[in-house]
Write an enzyme that holds these catalytic residues in place. Structure first.
Site, PDB file in Angstrom:
ATOM      1  N   ARG A  49       0.862  -1.180   0.000  1.00 38.98           N
ATOM      2  CA  ARG A  49       0.000   0.000   0.000  1.00 38.98           C
ATOM      3  C   ARG A  49       0.899   1.231   0.000  1.00 38.98           C
ATOM      4  O   ARG A  49       2.116   1.112   0.106  1.00 38.98           O
ATOM      5  CB  ARG A  49      -1.036  -0.002   1.156  1.00 38.98           C
ATOM      6  CG  ARG A  49      -0.664  -0.699   2.425  1.00 38.98           C
ATOM      7  CD  ARG A  49       0.443  -0.064   3.180  1.00 38.98           C
ATOM      8  NE  ARG A  49       0.241   1.352   3.359  1.00 38.98           N
ATOM      9  CZ  ARG A  49       1.205   2.229   3.557  1.00 38.98           C
ATOM     10  NH1 ARG A  49       2.476   1.847   3.604  1.00 38.98           N
ATOM     11  NH2 ARG A  49       0.952   3.498   3.715  1.00 38.98           N
ATOM     12  N   GLY A  50       0.254   2.397  -0.087  1.00 45.55           N
ATOM     13  CA  GLY A  50       1.037   3.624  -0.266  1.00 45.55           C
ATOM     14  C   GLY A  50       1.125   3.866  -1.768  1.00 45.55           C
ATOM     15  O   GLY A  50       1.490   2.946  -2.527  1.00 45.55           O
ATOM     16  N   ALA A  51       0.811   5.110  -2.188  1.00 50.17           N
ATOM     17  CA  ALA A  51       0.643   5.382  -3.619  1.00 50.17           C
ATOM     18  C   ALA A  51       1.822   4.950  -4.505  1.00 50.17           C
ATOM     19  O   ALA A  51       1.629   4.201  -5.473  1.00 50.17           O
ATOM     20  CB  ALA A  51       0.326   6.863  -3.803  1.00 50.17           C
ATOM     21  N   ARG A  92      -7.842  -0.366  -6.468  1.00 53.50           N
ATOM     22  CA  ARG A  92      -8.037   0.777  -5.565  1.00 53.50           C
ATOM     23  C   ARG A  92      -8.161   2.050  -6.418  1.00 53.50           C
ATOM     24  O   ARG A  92      -7.362   2.246  -7.337  1.00 53.50           O
ATOM     25  CB  ARG A  92      -6.857   0.909  -4.577  1.00 53.50           C
ATOM     26  CG  ARG A  92      -6.702  -0.302  -3.667  1.00 53.50           C
ATOM     27  CD  ARG A  92      -5.724  -0.030  -2.538  1.00 53.50           C
ATOM     28  NE  ARG A  92      -6.293   0.859  -1.534  1.00 53.50           N
ATOM     29  CZ  ARG A  92      -5.575   1.424  -0.546  1.00 53.50           C
ATOM     30  NH1 ARG A  92      -4.287   1.199  -0.458  1.00 53.50           N
ATOM     31  NH2 ARG A  92      -6.171   2.209   0.334  1.00 53.50           N
ATOM     32  N   ASP A 240      -1.763  10.821  -2.164  1.00 52.40           N
ATOM     33  CA  ASP A 240      -2.212   9.769  -3.083  1.00 52.40           C
ATOM     34  C   ASP A 240      -2.558  10.314  -4.465  1.00 52.40           C
ATOM     35  O   ASP A 240      -2.509   9.591  -5.455  1.00 52.40           O
ATOM     36  CB  ASP A 240      -3.417   9.037  -2.503  1.00 52.40           C
ATOM     37  CG  ASP A 240      -2.960   8.136  -1.374  1.00 52.40           C
ATOM     38  OD1 ASP A 240      -2.824   8.619  -0.245  1.00 52.40           O
ATOM     39  OD2 ASP A 240      -2.671   6.959  -1.657  1.00 52.40           O
ATOM     40  N   ASN A 250      -5.080  12.418   0.636  1.00 53.75           N
ATOM     41  CA  ASN A 250      -4.167  11.573   1.408  1.00 53.75           C
ATOM     42  C   ASN A 250      -5.024  10.852   2.450  1.00 53.75           C
ATOM     43  O   ASN A 250      -6.251  11.054   2.537  1.00 53.75           O
ATOM     44  CB  ASN A 250      -3.059  12.413   2.062  1.00 53.75           C
ATOM     45  CG  ASN A 250      -1.952  11.549   2.637  1.00 53.75           C
ATOM     46  OD1 ASN A 250      -1.434  10.654   1.967  1.00 53.75           O
ATOM     47  ND2 ASN A 250      -1.590  11.766   3.888  1.00 53.75           N
TER      48      ASN A 250
HETATM   49  O1  MRU Z   1      -4.484   3.203   2.320  1.00 53.79           O
HETATM   50  P1  MRU Z   1      -3.000   3.385   2.157  1.00 53.79           P
HETATM   51  O2  MRU Z   1      -2.211   2.795   3.268  1.00 53.79           O
HETATM   52  O3  MRU Z   1      -2.520   2.957   0.802  1.00 53.79           O
HETATM   53  O4  MRU Z   1      -2.802   4.966   2.233  1.00 53.79           O
HETATM   54  C1  MRU Z   1      -1.510   5.495   2.099  1.00 53.79           C
HETATM   55  C2  MRU Z   1      -1.441   6.952   2.226  1.00 53.79           C
HETATM   56  O5  MRU Z   1      -2.426   7.654   2.358  1.00 53.79           O
HETATM   57  C3  MRU Z   1      -0.071   7.570   2.084  1.00 53.79           C
HETATM   58  O6  MRU Z   1       0.069   8.674   2.905  1.00 53.79           O
HETATM   59  C4  MRU Z   1       0.137   8.001   0.631  1.00 53.79           C
HETATM   60  O7  MRU Z   1      -0.118   6.938  -0.231  1.00 53.79           O
HETATM   61  C5  MRU Z   1       1.495   8.525   0.389  1.00 53.79           C
HETATM   62  S1  MRU Z   1       2.706   7.249   0.421  1.00 53.79           S
HETATM   63  C6  MRU Z   1       4.212   7.887   0.039  1.00 53.79           C
END
Ligand code: MRU
Length: 340
Positions: A49-51, A92, A240, A250
């Site tokens: 996870r994380g963009a 997603r 994101d 985000n």
């Molecule tokens: O639902 P997630 O864990 O994928 O959400 C992640 C976030 O909101 C992060 O802050 C965002 O993706 C930035 S990651 C460098």
């Protein structure tokens, strides 16, 4: 130079190896993906996870799909590849990096329609490795630029996880912190736990401590009192999706933090690579916000809340207007925000 003690994604022995982030911090285990459907499963279920990390994983997902279908005739191969791209895209909706990486792979195929499926597999794998390497470099550059905004001694507040676990490199928001520390700055970090999935408590706290950073965990509702007490020098988060006017999505809870930071005159920074910018949307109102399962919110404390007729609202992200942002840190440099 920042040295990481773990690797979030790795192409190894013809597979994509992911740290299974659902299990952290209790267990450190990998999930190996040898086909694109497993990559889609991993993205949908927050193994990865994380963009930026989602984008990198999707790039590899397309290479795996090409390997699965490389024995097919050209026409059936391209049909299957289109479906594979749609499967990965449907995992997603909010992080634009997913669509950015898939678009890169789709375009590469479109430009090579005369090649054999086996040749296309090789091209897509090369491109996936390139996307991964570029992400590493972008994190590095974000760290360099962002660390200039960090005072010599600073207590920093962050939300969710925008670290190495969320990218192919050292992270965006946390990459800034790691770089500042590597340059000798004395940094303390407060990490919001980030309900309901606890990316802050499980992931940010884990990786910051693993990297030796002075870290204090707080519940989300404690951030306001810390800011009011003047304990926080700056707030830094990831993103994101960033719209043309710099509104950005985000993790849910980012928006109230930005309001609090403005009220208490603490700078509010967003760190993100160019793959997170969506120039096709004029502002944040056009960002699709993922709604997640009720069970994430109902799981609380020692057990599950079970009340007949109770409704649950569980958006995974919120949108913060550009007017609350002090600056956006990208690999190309620092963009001044619109906060007065
Ligand atoms: O639902 P997630 O864990 O994928 O959400 C992640 C976030 O909101 C992060 O802050 C965002 O993706 C930035 S990651 C460098």
């Amino acid at each position: 130079m920042v040295r990481l003690k773990f690797e979030t994604l790795r192409w190894t022995r013809g597979r994509l190896r992911l740290i299974d982030q659902r299990k952290l911090p209790q267990q450190f285990v990998y999930l190996d993906c040898d086909d694109h459907k497993k990559v889609a499963y991993a993205i949908k279920n927050l193994v990865v996870r994380g963009a930026p990390a989602i984008g990198v994983a999707a790039g590899y997902g397309m290479a795996l799909a090409a390997r699965e279908y490389r024995d097919l005739k050209r026409e059936s191969f391209f049909k299957k590849m289109k479906t594979a791209s749609e499967t990965l895209a449907s995992t997603r909706p909010t992080a634009v990096n997913l669509f950015w990486a898939l678009n890169r792979q789709d375009k590469l195929m479109e430009g090579n329609l005369d090649k054999t499926p086996s040749e296309i597999f090789k091209l897509l794998l090369k491109e996936a490795l390139q996307i991964h390497e570029e992400d590493r470099q972008m994190c590095q550059a974000i760290g360099e630029h962002g660390s200039k905004l960090v005072p010599q001694k600073a207590t920093i507040l962050t939300h969710c996880n925008a670290g190495a676990l969320a990218t192919g490199g050292i992270g965006t928001a946390l990459g800034v912190i790691y770089t500042a520390v590597s340059k000798g700055k004395k940094i303390k970090v407060f990490a919001d736990e980030t309900r309901p999935v606890l990316q802050g408590a499980r992931l940010t706290a884990w990786e910051l401590r693993k990297q030796g950073i002075d870290t204090t965990l707080i519940c989300d509702n404690m951030a306001g009192s810390l800011l009011a007490a003047g304990e926080i020098a700056l707030v830094i988060v990831g993103a994101d999706r960033i719209a043309k006017n710099l509104d950005f999505a985000n993790k849910i809870g980012t928006y109230p933090l930005a309001v609090l930071a403005k009220e208490h005159k603490a700078p509010f920074y967003v760190a993100a690579p160019s793959s997170t910018f969506d120039k096709s949307i004029p502002n944040g109102s056009k960002i699709v916000i993922e709604q997640r399962e009720e069970s994430e919110v109902l799981q609380s404390g020692k057990g599950k809340i079970n009340i007949r007729g109770l409704k649950v609202y569980n958006p995974a992200f919120d949108v913060t207007p550009a007017s609350l942002v002090s600056a956006v840190i990208t690999e190309k440099g620092i963009i001044r925000g619109k906060r007065k």
